[in-house]
Write an enzyme that holds these catalytic residues in place. Structure first.
Site, PDB file in Angstrom:
ATOM      1  N   HIS A 123      -4.876  -1.784  -3.698  1.00 36.61           N
ATOM      2  CA  HIS A 123      -4.648  -1.713  -5.147  1.00 36.61           C
ATOM      3  C   HIS A 123      -5.958  -2.009  -5.858  1.00 36.61           C
ATOM      4  O   HIS A 123      -6.734  -2.836  -5.380  1.00 36.61           O
ATOM      5  CB  HIS A 123      -3.596  -2.746  -5.571  1.00 36.61           C
ATOM      6  CG  HIS A 123      -2.954  -2.428  -6.881  1.00 36.61           C
ATOM      7  ND1 HIS A 123      -3.531  -2.747  -8.077  1.00 36.61           N
ATOM      8  CD2 HIS A 123      -1.804  -1.785  -7.165  1.00 36.61           C
ATOM      9  CE1 HIS A 123      -2.747  -2.328  -9.058  1.00 36.61           C
ATOM     10  NE2 HIS A 123      -1.712  -1.738  -8.543  1.00 36.61           N
ATOM     11  N   ASP A 133       4.581   0.614  -3.900  1.00 41.33           N
ATOM     12  CA  ASP A 133       5.119   1.846  -3.298  1.00 41.33           C
ATOM     13  C   ASP A 133       5.512   1.672  -1.834  1.00 41.33           C
ATOM     14  O   ASP A 133       6.124   2.570  -1.252  1.00 41.33           O
ATOM     15  CB  ASP A 133       4.070   2.963  -3.409  1.00 41.33           C
ATOM     16  CG  ASP A 133       3.880   3.366  -4.864  1.00 41.33           C
ATOM     17  OD1 ASP A 133       2.758   3.278  -5.369  1.00 41.33           O
ATOM     18  OD2 ASP A 133       4.890   3.719  -5.508  1.00 41.33           O
TER      19      ASP A 133
HETATM   20  C1  SDX Z   1       0.152   2.461  -7.806  1.00 43.01           C
HETATM   21  O1  SDX Z   1      -3.118   0.781 -11.064  1.00 43.01           O
HETATM   22  C2  SDX Z   1      -1.872   0.466 -10.956  1.00 43.01           C
HETATM   23  O2  SDX Z   1      -1.427  -0.515 -11.510  1.00 43.01           O
HETATM   24  C3  SDX Z   1      -1.053   1.423 -10.121  1.00 43.01           C
HETATM   25  C4  SDX Z   1       0.376   0.995  -9.839  1.00 43.01           C
HETATM   26  C5  SDX Z   1       1.225   0.982 -11.102  1.00 43.01           C
HETATM   27  O3  SDX Z   1       2.244   0.292 -11.104  1.00 43.01           O
HETATM   28  O4  SDX Z   1       0.912   1.765 -12.031  1.00 43.01           O
HETATM   29  O5  SDX Z   1       0.394  -0.278  -9.252  1.00 43.01           O
HETATM   30  C6  SDX Z   1       1.053   1.969  -8.897  1.00 43.01           C
HETATM   31  O6  SDX Z   1      -0.488   3.450  -7.994  1.00 43.01           O
HETATM   32  C7  SDX Z   1       0.024   1.671  -6.540  1.00 43.01           C
HETATM   33  C8  SDX Z   1      -1.028   2.276  -5.553  1.00 43.01           C
HETATM   34  C9  SDX Z   1      -0.337   3.411  -4.758  1.00 43.01           C
HETATM   35  N1  SDX Z   1      -1.333   4.113  -3.951  1.00 43.01           N
HETATM   36  C10 SDX Z   1      -1.393   4.010  -2.597  1.00 43.01           C
HETATM   37  O7  SDX Z   1      -0.657   3.275  -1.942  1.00 43.01           O
HETATM   38  C11 SDX Z   1      -2.429   4.917  -1.953  1.00 43.01           C
HETATM   39  C12 SDX Z   1      -3.251   4.117  -0.929  1.00 43.01           C
HETATM   40  N2  SDX Z   1      -4.096   3.161  -1.680  1.00 43.01           N
HETATM   41  C13 SDX Z   1      -5.477   3.509  -1.888  1.00 43.01           C
HETATM   42  O8  SDX Z   1      -5.716   4.872  -2.078  1.00 43.01           O
HETATM   43  C14 SDX Z   1      -6.178   2.557  -2.841  1.00 43.01           C
HETATM   44  O9  SDX Z   1      -5.882   1.297  -2.446  1.00 43.01           O
HETATM   45  C15 SDX Z   1      -5.919   2.685  -4.336  1.00 43.01           C
HETATM   46  C16 SDX Z   1      -6.063   4.068  -4.826  1.00 43.01           C
HETATM   47  C17 SDX Z   1      -4.560   2.194  -4.662  1.00 43.01           C
HETATM   48  C18 SDX Z   1      -6.945   1.793  -5.031  1.00 43.01           C
HETATM   49  O10 SDX Z   1      -8.148   2.408  -4.865  1.00 43.01           O
HETATM   50  P1  SDX Z   1      -9.522   1.741  -5.289  1.00 43.01           P
HETATM   51  O11 SDX Z   1      -9.316   0.551  -6.121  1.00 43.01           O
HETATM   52  O12 SDX Z   1     -10.411   2.800  -5.818  1.00 43.01           O
HETATM   53  O13 SDX Z   1     -10.058   1.190  -3.933  1.00 43.01           O
HETATM   54  P2  SDX Z   1     -10.905   2.043  -2.913  1.00 43.01           P
HETATM   55  O14 SDX Z   1     -10.206   3.312  -2.582  1.00 43.01           O
HETATM   56  O15 SDX Z   1     -12.275   2.137  -3.456  1.00 43.01           O
HETATM   57  O16 SDX Z   1     -10.866   1.122  -1.615  1.00 43.01           O
HETATM   58  C19 SDX Z   1     -11.730  -0.004  -1.527  1.00 43.01           C
HETATM   59  C20 SDX Z   1     -11.915  -0.200  -0.043  1.00 43.01           C
HETATM   60  C21 SDX Z   1     -12.358   1.081   0.669  1.00 43.01           C
HETATM   61  O17 SDX Z   1     -13.043   0.697   1.832  1.00 43.01           O
HETATM   62  P3  SDX Z   1     -14.637   1.014   1.896  1.00 43.01           P
HETATM   63  O18 SDX Z   1     -14.759   2.519   1.740  1.00 43.01           O
HETATM   64  O19 SDX Z   1     -15.250   0.251   0.727  1.00 43.01           O
HETATM   65  O20 SDX Z   1     -15.029   0.517   3.252  1.00 43.01           O
HETATM   66  O21 SDX Z   1     -10.650  -0.547   0.562  1.00 43.01           O
HETATM   67  C22 SDX Z   1     -10.251   0.497   1.449  1.00 43.01           C
HETATM   68  C23 SDX Z   1     -11.077   1.722   1.108  1.00 43.01           C
HETATM   69  O22 SDX Z   1     -11.226   2.545   2.234  1.00 43.01           O
HETATM   70  N3  SDX Z   1      -8.841   0.784   1.160  1.00 43.01           N
HETATM   71  C24 SDX Z   1      -8.012   1.317   2.036  1.00 43.01           C
HETATM   72  C25 SDX Z   1      -6.792   1.409   1.368  1.00 43.01           C
HETATM   73  N4  SDX Z   1      -6.919   0.954   0.118  1.00 43.01           N
HETATM   74  C26 SDX Z   1      -8.203   0.561  -0.004  1.00 43.01           C
HETATM   75  N5  SDX Z   1      -8.199   1.727   3.306  1.00 43.01           N
HETATM   76  C27 SDX Z   1      -7.093   2.240   3.918  1.00 43.01           C
HETATM   77  N6  SDX Z   1      -5.885   2.368   3.336  1.00 43.01           N
HETATM   78  C28 SDX Z   1      -5.703   1.961   2.067  1.00 43.01           C
HETATM   79  N7  SDX Z   1      -4.499   2.086   1.502  1.00 43.01           N
END
Ligand code: SDX
Length: 465
Positions: A346, A402
């Protein structure tokens, strides 16, 4: 209260006690006091860290895993409130008195009736459409019917359209012999009805917010029915918002437990700070476009698998893993492929998402009588442990809202392609509350981009390239 629903309330109270034991609910000082604009903030890619506006509607404490709506803790609202009451709270800033709540319920009941809009929706191939695309189409049809906002509001109305072959219609240009019918409009050109407000102010009114919150749930119900090859169902005035959503999607009256679980899910998803879909809705509203376009923008943004679309992806992910024994191998492969594990991580929460703290016990409760939910839950819990041990708490990658919501929705017999639509039905309350609030001191959103291109290039005519 029905004894089973009392058991659900007890589950929430237990989750509340655990959350309060494990987290401390103190506000983040730099994000919970009025700011003096222009405000200093460090901005990362994806506007990370940027402050878009001030708001009293809701607050997310990401380090503590704490979510409040208008000062009320989400755990208390799930234990004691309803989606209708929570919508009133988000829109008006206080809990309603009995006459205020019954007036809101009356408006929702009235506004859930959208026979014209549903009939228009049926003239589109909804069964072949992405359910969020159909939901967004429905908000446009509501707009067409309700706001007369378009410049050509006195133009033809869709409901007067009669399909016909194109040869019988005089065309500005020679018909291109299209196979599909071209619409002809019969009847006189509509005049703007008396009393309908001209201009943009009307649709930010409370009535329009109620209208779209109620209407979106009816459109979601119609989309689910049409996707399954059935006709839409008119809402039952004796059912709650949550109960009607299940009824209009499935054609089946929900049990008290199903209605209570859906109501909790709607409360949990109603608002969540400046998330992508809320920001999208606000950006559209800030141009003084109207509430229907704003909610349509929110629906479009929520559809993405990085955002609201994740709940559906979680289910496919668990089905792909297939059994708890396959989790390790699946996870290692996913890490090698640098896949994002749906339902984890998140931008704000670097702690357990408080909403998952409620949805997980609900999934357990429903899994007691649902084999498929039990099977999915077994896989989900092994995967949750695997992610926690692999990433470690310091990476702040925990289950988000989710991760367990799909198992809950599946146990309510909601098809996966409707999961994100249910999320949108709930979030319409947060979107409308925030756009109403923002428009009081509106300023069009217009951030800047950094230009990293070149300068002073000389134009080369085509023959010299
Ligand atoms: C919702 O914003 C809100 O409030 C949203 C929400 C709402 O109520 O409106 O809460 C609802 O959208 C929840 C999120 C649902 N999405 C997912 O479950 C999809 C999987 N999650 C990721 O795509 C990610 O965690 C996000 C999109 C939710 C957040 O992305 P960020 O903040 O841009 O973080 P990032 O992608 O830059 O990740 C930071 C690091 C990375 O590692 P590095 O490249 O720096 O080594 O953390 C890792 C990412 O690879 N990482 C993950 C991960 N989430 C973060 N690695 C694997 N799986 C994941 N799910």
């Amino acid at each position: 209260m029905h004894e089973d629903t009392q058991e659900i309330t007890d589950l929430i109270l237990e989750a509340t006690a655990l959350a309060r034991k494990e987290t401390s609910a103190e506000p983040e000082p730099d994000l919970t006091r009025a700011v003096r604009w222009p405000v200093e903030c460090t901005v990362g890619p994806g506007l990370e860290g940027a402050i878009a506006c001030e708001s009293k509607v809701g607050y997310v404490n990401g380090t503590k895993g704490w979510l409040i709506y208008r000062g009320y803790d989400i755990f208390d609202l799930c234990a004691h409130s309803s989606y209708e009451e929570t919508s009133y709270l988000l829109l008006k800033g206080k809990l309603p008195l009995p006459p205020q709540l019954s007036s809101l319920k009356h408006r929702f009941t009235e506004y859930r009736h959208l026979p014209d809009v549903k009939r228009l929706l049926m003239s589109f191939p909804v069964e072949k459409m992405n359910s969020m695309a159909a939901l967004r189409l429905g908000t446009n049809l509501m707009r067409q019917k309700q706001t007369y906002r378009d410049q050509n509001a006195s133009g033809p109305h869709l409901e007067d359209a009669t399909s016909t072959d194109e040869d019988s219609i005089p065309m500005e240009t020679q018909p291109r012999g299209e196979r599909s019918a071209v619409y002809e409009f019969r009847g006189k050109r509509h005049q703007r009805p008396k009393g309908v407000e001209r201009g943009l102010r009307g649709a930010e009114g409370l009535a329009s917010c109620y209208h779209i919150i109620a209407g979106v749930s009816s459109i979601a119900g119609a989309v689910a029915r049409l996707r399954e090859g059935h006709l839409p169902i008119e809402p039952d005035p004796n059912l709650s918002h949550a109960g009607n959503l299940i009824y209009m999607m499935s054609g089946r009256k929900p049990t008290p437990v199903e209605e209570r679980v859906m109501d909790i899910a709607l409360i949990l998803h109603a608002d969540h700070g400046m998330n992508a879909s809320t920001f999208a809705a606000l950006v559209v509203a800030s141009t003084l476009s109207d509430i229907y376009f704003s909610v349509g923008a929110g629906i479009a943004a929520l559809n993405g698998p990085l955002h609201g679309g994740a709940n559906e992806q979680v289910l496919y992910q668990l089905e792909e893993i297939g059994s708890p024994d396959n989790v390790d191998e699946w996870f290692d492969a996913a890490r090698r492929q640098k896949r994002k594990i749906a339902g984890f991580g998140h931008r704000v929460y670097k702690a357990y998402d408080p909403r998952a703290r409620i949805l997980k016990p609900l999934a357990h409760y429903l899994a007691r009588t649902n084999d498929r939910a039990r099977h999915l839950l077994e896989i989900a819990e092994v995967l949750e442990k695997k992610v926690a041990t692999s990433f470690g708490d310091e990476r702040g990658i925990f289950p988000n809202v989710d991760y367990y919501s799909g198992i809950v929705y599946g146990a309510l017999n909601i098809p996966p392609y409707m999961f994100t639509t249910v999320f949108a039905v709930s979030r319409t309350a947060g979107w409308t509350a925030r756009l109403r609030e923002y428009l009081r001191k509106n300023r069009i959103f217009r951030p800047r981009g950094v230009y990293t291109g070149t300068f002073d290039r000389e134009y080369t005519p085509m023959e010299d390239r």
